[in-house]
Design a protein around this motif. Sequence first.
Motif, PDB file in Angstrom:
ATOM      1  N   GLU A  51       0.827  -1.202   0.000  1.00 47.30           N
ATOM      2  CA  GLU A  51       0.000   0.000   0.000  1.00 47.30           C
ATOM      3  C   GLU A  51       0.865   1.257   0.000  1.00 47.30           C
ATOM      4  N   HIS A  52       1.892   1.278   0.824  1.00 48.86           N
ATOM      5  CA  HIS A  52       2.795   2.438   0.834  1.00 48.86           C
ATOM      6  C   HIS A  52       3.476   2.603  -0.520  1.00 48.86           C
ATOM      7  N   TYR A  53       3.859   1.485  -1.117  1.00 47.77           N
ATOM      8  CA  TYR A  53       4.553   1.564  -2.403  1.00 47.77           C
ATOM      9  C   TYR A  53       3.614   2.080  -3.496  1.00 47.77           C
ATOM     10  N   GLN A  54       2.376   1.582  -3.532  1.00 44.54           N
ATOM     11  CA  GLN A  54       1.422   2.051  -4.538  1.00 44.54           C
ATOM     12  C   GLN A  54       1.069   3.518  -4.339  1.00 44.54           C
ATOM     13  N   ALA A  55       1.131   3.975  -3.091  1.00 39.83           N
ATOM     14  CA  ALA A  55       0.865   5.389  -2.816  1.00 39.83           C
ATOM     15  C   ALA A  55       2.109   6.254  -3.001  1.00 39.83           C
ATOM     16  N   LYS A  56       3.208   5.655  -3.477  1.00 37.25           N
ATOM     17  CA  LYS A  56       4.470   6.346  -3.723  1.00 37.25           C
ATOM     18  C   LYS A  56       5.074   6.916  -2.439  1.00 37.25           C
ATOM     19  N   GLN A  57       4.812   6.244  -1.340  1.00 40.43           N
ATOM     20  CA  GLN A  57       5.425   6.615  -0.064  1.00 40.43           C
ATOM     21  C   GLN A  57       6.668   5.738   0.110  1.00 40.43           C
ATOM     22  N   TRP A  58       7.709   6.090  -0.648  1.00 38.30           N
ATOM     23  CA  TRP A  58       8.879   5.227  -0.757  1.00 38.30           C
ATOM     24  C   TRP A  58       9.590   5.052   0.582  1.00 38.30           C
ATOM     25  N   ASN A  59       9.672   6.109   1.359  1.00 42.12           N
ATOM     26  CA  ASN A  59      10.412   6.038   2.617  1.00 42.12           C
ATOM     27  C   ASN A  59       9.743   5.077   3.599  1.00 42.12           C
ATOM     28  N   LEU A  60       8.416   5.165   3.715  1.00 45.01           N
ATOM     29  CA  LEU A  60       7.694   4.268   4.623  1.00 45.01           C
ATOM     30  C   LEU A  60       7.778   2.828   4.142  1.00 45.01           C
ATOM     31  N   ALA A  61       7.646   2.638   2.831  1.00 43.20           N
ATOM     32  CA  ALA A  61       7.722   1.280   2.287  1.00 43.20           C
ATOM     33  C   ALA A  61       9.098   0.673   2.544  1.00 43.20           C
ATOM     34  N   LYS A  62      10.146   1.454   2.351  1.00 43.16           N
ATOM     35  CA  LYS A  62      11.500   0.942   2.564  1.00 43.16           C
ATOM     36  C   LYS A  62      11.750   0.628   4.038  1.00 43.16           C
ATOM     37  N   ARG A  63      11.208   1.456   4.923  1.00 42.63           N
ATOM     38  CA  ARG A  63      11.415   1.221   6.355  1.00 42.63           C
ATOM     39  C   ARG A  63      10.804  -0.103   6.797  1.00 42.63           C
ATOM     40  N   PHE A  64       9.606  -0.413   6.302  1.00 40.22           N
ATOM     41  CA  PHE A  64       8.982  -1.697   6.630  1.00 40.22           C
ATOM     42  C   PHE A  64       9.734  -2.846   5.972  1.00 40.22           C
ATOM     43  N   ASP A  96      12.903  -3.106   5.254  1.00 44.17           N
ATOM     44  CA  ASP A  96      14.158  -3.408   5.939  1.00 44.17           C
ATOM     45  C   ASP A  96      13.922  -4.291   7.161  1.00 44.17           C
ATOM     46  N   LYS A  97      12.768  -4.104   7.822  1.00 46.53           N
ATOM     47  CA  LYS A  97      12.446  -4.948   8.973  1.00 46.53           C
ATOM     48  C   LYS A  97      12.057  -6.355   8.532  1.00 46.53           C
ATOM     49  N   ILE A  98      11.300  -6.441   7.450  1.00 49.96           N
ATOM     50  CA  ILE A  98      10.814  -7.748   6.997  1.00 49.96           C
ATOM     51  C   ILE A  98      11.960  -8.598   6.467  1.00 49.96           C
ATOM     52  N   THR A  99      12.840  -7.982   5.682  1.00 50.42           N
ATOM     53  CA  THR A  99      13.894  -8.760   5.032  1.00 50.42           C
ATOM     54  C   THR A  99      14.860  -9.391   6.041  1.00 50.42           C
ATOM     55  N   LYS A 100      15.004  -8.800   7.216  1.00 50.91           N
ATOM     56  CA  LYS A 100      15.853  -9.413   8.239  1.00 50.91           C
ATOM     57  C   LYS A 100      15.336 -10.796   8.612  1.00 50.91           C
ATOM     58  N   SER A 101      14.037 -10.906   8.791  1.00 45.80           N
ATOM     59  CA  SER A 101      13.451 -12.204   9.138  1.00 45.80           C
ATOM     60  C   SER A 101      13.514 -13.165   7.958  1.00 45.80           C
ATOM     61  N   TYR A 102      13.285 -12.665   6.746  1.00 47.23           N
ATOM     62  CA  TYR A 102      13.327 -13.538   5.569  1.00 47.23           C
ATOM     63  C   TYR A 102      14.737 -14.078   5.328  1.00 47.23           C
ATOM     64  N   ARG A 103      15.756 -13.255   5.591  1.00 48.13           N
ATOM     65  CA  ARG A 103      17.129 -13.747   5.463  1.00 48.13           C
ATOM     66  C   ARG A 103      17.404 -14.831   6.500  1.00 48.13           C
ATOM     67  N   LYS A 104      16.959 -14.576   7.720  1.00 51.10           N
ATOM     68  CA  LYS A 104      17.213 -15.541   8.785  1.00 51.10           C
ATOM     69  C   LYS A 104      16.516 -16.864   8.513  1.00 51.10           C
ATOM     70  N   GLU A 105      15.289 -16.806   8.007  1.00 50.18           N
ATOM     71  CA  GLU A 105      14.524 -18.012   7.712  1.00 50.18           C
ATOM     72  C   GLU A 105      14.878 -18.632   6.361  1.00 50.18           C
ATOM     73  N   GLN A 106      15.662 -17.890   5.547  1.00 51.04           N
ATOM     74  CA  GLN A 106      16.073 -18.342   4.214  1.00 51.04           C
ATOM     75  C   GLN A 106      14.855 -18.574   3.298  1.00 51.04           C
ATOM     76  N   TRP A 107      13.919 -17.654   3.361  1.00 52.26           N
ATOM     77  CA  TRP A 107      12.766 -17.690   2.450  1.00 52.26           C
ATOM     78  C   TRP A 107      13.153 -16.877   1.211  1.00 52.26           C
ATOM     79  N   TYR A 108      13.854 -17.505   0.308  1.00 56.59           N
ATOM     80  CA  TYR A 108      14.478 -16.762  -0.781  1.00 56.59           C
ATOM     81  C   TYR A 108      13.469 -16.219  -1.788  1.00 56.59           C
ATOM     82  N   THR A 109      12.374 -16.906  -2.000  1.00 56.61           N
ATOM     83  CA  THR A 109      11.372 -16.394  -2.938  1.00 56.61           C
ATOM     84  C   THR A 109      10.763 -15.101  -2.416  1.00 56.61           C
ATOM     85  N   LEU A 110      10.363 -15.098  -1.147  1.00 55.49           N
ATOM     86  CA  LEU A 110       9.802 -13.883  -0.553  1.00 55.49           C
ATOM     87  C   LEU A 110      10.867 -12.802  -0.433  1.00 55.49           C
TER      88      LEU A 110
END
Length: 503
Positions: free
Chosen positions: A267-280, A282-296
């Motif tokens: 939703e943030h990305y579609q609304a062109k709120q790049w800063n908010l989208a990137k902030r979320f 960065d938090k999500i990708t930490k968990s995805y790296r740890k879990e090795q969910w490479y597709t996500l």
Amino acid sequence: MRTHLNRVTQLPLLIRLNFKIAYYGDFRANTKSALKHYTQAYNCLRDMRGMDLYANDNLRLQEMKVIASYLNFKLGRLYFQLNTVPDAVISFQKHIQLFKGKVGYSDREYEHWAWVSREYQVMGELLDMFPSNPTINRGYSHPGYYYQYAAKYAIDRKKQSKRQCEPYRDSPKVDNTVDKFNPLAIDPNQTFVGQPPLSLAHPLEMLDAGPGLIVTEDDLFHSISQELVVDHTAMIIDLLTTAWMRYKRPPKSKRMILYIASQMVQEHYQAKQWNLAKRFLDKITKSYRKEQWYTLLTHNLIISLSCAHHLSLSSDYLLYALELISPHMTTPNDEKNKLQDQILTILSNPSLFPSPSLPFPGPIEISLHYAETPTTPQSAKNTTITNPLINVKVQFTQPIVFAQVPFQFLVKLETLFPKPIRFKRLKLNFSDPRYNQEKFDPLKITDVSNYSDTPDSLLFLPNTPRVFTFSMIGMEKLDLECISVLLFMSGSDSFVYTPSPIT
């Protein structure tokens, strides 16, 4: 009076009667009587839905949905007061199954999804008003579930609104209709003080108004004008945020939290709120790296790459691009090749990068290793990723060396880049700085056509290991170890590539 009513032909009157009795019982705090008659009123409304008289009447269907919504709310509240949460959940599920497929006006489908979204939101609010035992507050009895589905149908509403209302945004009919629909205006057709205008009259009063007056073009444009001023993105994000907060309560649902956060990113990305989208992200990708969910992880990194591009964050763009071209990512090979070319473009000539141009500050250090060491600089900690693109192995040719005796040190490097890549400088750091070694490549990093395995060439082919030999002379007695192997992609030290810490 009730004994004289016919359930077959006088269902609307039975609904009115049961509703009045239930409301009176609710007023007197007679919960059982109110629950009984609200249930009977809803059952009569359910039977009326299938009658041929109302099956194709969209106006009557709209009225039935409003009454059903109110009855469902009353029933749910009474069930919660009696502490029978499963009955409230079952009642709500039957209610949604009954009316979810009844869209009504096809040219105003967004109204239906707005109604469905509101039903889920109300159910979530009821669960918040009457919290149950946290140990059983899961699944269909979890308020976060209903807020999440409210957001889901709000997204459907947004899609339909964009399809059906956006073409009329600049239409003069929409602007003219706003002025016509004034609830306080005096209608010459009114017969008594306080009578609502025809547009707001009761459907039973409108049935005798004549053909063409029940639903007019003005009704459609008035509905469109109201929908166009709705901030769908803010509404969806509010619902998702509420669901996110509910799932963070004990017992936490970590994966649901990540999924909802991903929806908020969209939703943030579609609304062109790049800063908010990137902030979320960065938090999500930490968990995805740890879990090795490479597709996500790949999907989120692509969005992060776009956000960094729009925000002109060159260091973040390089970080995401490097991670996307790693072997574990599901990025297509042609896209990986393009990303590697863009990385070299930024390093060699930032002004050639597609608009908006990315200012490239230096130096930038990107450490591609699995764990941060105590000696890792702060700049590297902020840009650490967990998918190395270079494999490094080091070896002393002799375990023990005497003073003033030459010995050799071997470094085996293998790149996992999708295309050939050339580095500008190779540097080895030892525990004793007097033993530090360097190699320089005189060619530009963009020149990858002239492959040579000579010692001075730092051009690497994909998945092709190379061994470099460094000759040194032993000094006084000490324990010598290799601290790190550094690969520089620019002679001005603007980019340092640290494959891994070597012990």
